[in-house]
Design a protein around this motif. Structure first.
Motif, PDB file in Angstrom:
ATOM      1  N   PRO A   1       3.162  24.328   9.441  1.00  0.00           N
ATOM      2  CA  PRO A   1       3.014  23.984   8.032  1.00  0.00           C
ATOM      3  C   PRO A   1       2.981  22.467   7.833  1.00  0.00           C
ATOM      4  N   GLY A   2       2.398  22.047   6.702  1.00  0.00           N
ATOM      5  CA  GLY A   2       2.193  20.624   6.452  1.00  0.00           C
ATOM      6  C   GLY A   2       3.487  19.844   6.312  1.00  0.00           C
ATOM      7  N   ASN A   3       3.394  18.572   6.704  1.00  0.00           N
ATOM      8  CA  ASN A   3       4.509  17.648   6.486  1.00  0.00           C
ATOM      9  C   ASN A   3       3.954  16.234   6.439  1.00  0.00           C
ATOM     10  N   ILE A   4       4.804  15.276   6.113  1.00  0.00           N
ATOM     11  CA  ILE A   4       4.390  13.873   6.133  1.00  0.00           C
ATOM     12  C   ILE A   4       4.539  13.400   7.576  1.00  0.00           C
ATOM     13  N   VAL A   5       3.415  12.990   8.184  1.00  0.00           N
ATOM     14  CA  VAL A   5       3.477  12.648   9.607  1.00  0.00           C
ATOM     15  C   VAL A   5       3.470  11.145   9.866  1.00  0.00           C
ATOM     16  N   ARG A   6       2.896  10.367   8.954  1.00  0.00           N
ATOM     17  CA  ARG A   6       2.900   8.910   9.120  1.00  0.00           C
ATOM     18  C   ARG A   6       2.933   8.255   7.748  1.00  0.00           C
ATOM     19  N   GLU A   7       3.282   6.985   7.759  1.00  0.00           N
ATOM     20  CA  GLU A   7       3.355   6.260   6.501  1.00  0.00           C
ATOM     21  C   GLU A   7       3.010   4.791   6.759  1.00  0.00           C
ATOM     22  N   TRP A   8       2.212   4.173   5.897  1.00  0.00           N
ATOM     23  CA  TRP A   8       1.839   2.768   6.047  1.00  0.00           C
ATOM     24  C   TRP A   8       2.072   2.034   4.718  1.00  0.00           C
ATOM     25  N   PRO A   9       2.852   0.959   4.731  1.00  0.00           N
ATOM     26  CA  PRO A   9       2.851   0.102   3.533  1.00  0.00           C
ATOM     27  C   PRO A   9       1.531  -0.667   3.519  1.00  0.00           C
ATOM     28  N   VAL A  10       0.952  -0.908   2.354  1.00  0.00           N
ATOM     29  CA  VAL A  10      -0.311  -1.668   2.309  1.00  0.00           C
ATOM     30  C   VAL A  10      -0.021  -3.009   1.644  1.00  0.00           C
ATOM     31  N   ASP A  11       0.206  -4.025   2.493  1.00  0.00           N
ATOM     32  CA  ASP A  11       0.570  -5.339   1.959  1.00  0.00           C
ATOM     33  C   ASP A  11      -0.633  -6.277   1.953  1.00  0.00           C
ATOM     34  N   ILE A  12      -1.786  -5.764   1.603  1.00  0.00           N
ATOM     35  CA  ILE A  12      -3.006  -6.585   1.642  1.00  0.00           C
ATOM     36  C   ILE A  12      -3.331  -7.002   0.205  1.00  0.00           C
ATOM     37  N   ALA A  13      -3.597  -8.318   0.019  1.00  0.00           N
ATOM     38  CA  ALA A  13      -3.856  -8.807  -1.343  1.00  0.00           C
ATOM     39  C   ALA A  13      -5.139  -8.178  -1.891  1.00  0.00           C
ATOM     40  N   GLN A  14      -5.157  -7.958  -3.221  1.00  0.00           N
ATOM     41  CA  GLN A  14      -6.367  -7.475  -3.899  1.00  0.00           C
ATOM     42  C   GLN A  14      -7.289  -8.666  -4.130  1.00  0.00           C
ATOM     43  N   PRO A  15      -8.589  -8.559  -4.179  1.00  0.00           N
ATOM     44  CA  PRO A  15      -9.335  -7.338  -3.923  1.00  0.00           C
ATOM     45  C   PRO A  15      -9.425  -7.047  -2.422  1.00  0.00           C
ATOM     46  N   ARG A  16      -9.297  -5.790  -2.082  1.00  0.00           N
ATOM     47  CA  ARG A  16      -9.298  -5.399  -0.667  1.00  0.00           C
ATOM     48  C   ARG A  16     -10.720  -5.070  -0.233  1.00  0.00           C
ATOM     49  N   ILE A  17     -11.408  -6.082   0.199  1.00  0.00           N
ATOM     50  CA  ILE A  17     -12.832  -5.929   0.519  1.00  0.00           C
ATOM     51  C   ILE A  17     -12.974  -5.289   1.903  1.00  0.00           C
ATOM     52  N   GLY A  18     -13.990  -4.420   2.018  1.00  0.00           N
ATOM     53  CA  GLY A  18     -14.184  -3.609   3.224  1.00  0.00           C
ATOM     54  C   GLY A  18     -14.184  -4.372   4.528  1.00  0.00           C
TER      55      GLY A  18
END
Ligand SMILES: Nc1ncnc2c1ncn2[C@@H]1O[C@H](COP(=O)(O)OP(=O)(O)OP(=O)(O)O)[C@@H](O)[C@H]1O
Ligand SMILES: [Mg+2]
Length: 262
Positions: free
Chosen positions: A216-233
């Motif tokens: 059954p599903g669970n939370i397997v990983r987690e990432w904080p996103v500390d990248i300034a906006q705008p987050r260009i590709g």
């Protein structure tokens, strides 16, 4: 962190549809006030089921949900929901649809003036001023989804639950809506739990990304996103994070090796 810093705290949540194996089991997930959390995962891993349980639409089979310090047992008027389809009422215009539900019994009572002001503010926030009198049949998909967002914002929610709200839109409208979402929730100090299977969308809008997977599903990983906006590709941090998430998703999709027979 004090208990006061959390919008939502869920512990050990499990859910099974009647007569079926659990869709997810022992899931713990929290969203801070004003935080944008994206719940990412492959199709069918249980994201929508988890969101519905977290939003109080379905009771969990086990576990506990705390919303702003009180147990969440039914949808709370301090939260709002947006889905993939805007689900507008065809007989109401933009103003009517954006204000729909604000007068329901479980909503805090508003004076007529406060109601009008809230709806006008929400319509302005999503860029639909001047279009108030239009009916859903005259709206594009992107405009309809703006109305759905305005309807959610008019409640001035502490937490917005969103299930793939932009996945039915074309690429350009979708990019516009993603930027709009970040802008308005920052302006309105709203926390967001956004379900998506679009990695680019998650990286673009999230303060934190959680990956759901397994059976059954669970939370397997987690990432904080500390990248300034705008987050260009092509930003190196965006590219590195995307590759890391893709690796994690591939690992999840690899068939598990069969147990060695003795
Ligand atoms: N109403 C329902 N009754 C029975 N089973 C359901 C119901 N809704 C979903 N399921 C099952 O629960 C599992 C998880 O579905 P869910 O819709 O939560 O996944 P999801 O991650 O949101 O998928 P997607 O990315 O395709 O939207 C699937 O196996 C699905 O068939
Ligand atoms: Mg889903």
């Amino acid at each position: 962190m004090t208990a006061n810093d959390w919008a939502l705290r869920a512990q050990n949540l499990s859910y099974a549809y009647p007569g079926q194996d659990p869709v997810f089991q022992a899931v713990s997930l929290a969203v801070r006030k004003r935080e944008i959390v994206c719940l990412l995962g492959g199709s069918g891993c249980g994201k929508s089921s988890l969101l519905r349980v977290l939003a109080g639409l379905q009771p969990p089979s086990a576990g506990h949900i705390d919303f702003l310090g009180t147990p969440m047992r039914e949808p709370d008027p301090r939260s709002a929901l947006v889905f993939q389809q805007a689900s507008l009422l065809p007989w109401l215009n933009v103003t009517g649809n954006a204000g729909f539900g604000l007068d329901f019994k479980h909503q805090p009572a508003l004076t007529r003036e406060a109601h009008t002001a809230r709806v006008a503010q929400a319509i302005e926030a999503v860029g639909l001023q001047g279009r108030e009198k239009l009916y859903p049949s005259a709206l594009s998909g992107g405009m309809a989804q703006r109305v759905a967002l305005a309807r959610a914002l008019a409640r001035e929610p502490e937490l917005l639950f969103a299930d793939e709200p932009f996945s039915a839109l074309d690429a350009i409208t979708r990019a516009e809506m993603q930027s709009l979402l970040v802008e308005v929730v920052h302006r309105w100090h709203t926390a967001v739990l956004l379900v998506t299977h679009d990695i680019d969308e998650a990286i673009l809008v999230a303060d934190r990304i959680v990956l759901m997977g397994g059976k059954p599903g669970n939370i397997v990983r987690e990432w904080p996103v500390d990248i300034a906006q705008p987050r260009i590709g092509h930003n190196a941090d965006v590219v590195a994070l995307k590759l890391d998430i893709l690796d994690a998703l591939h690992l999840l999709q690899k068939p598990q090796p069969a147990a060695t027979p003795y």
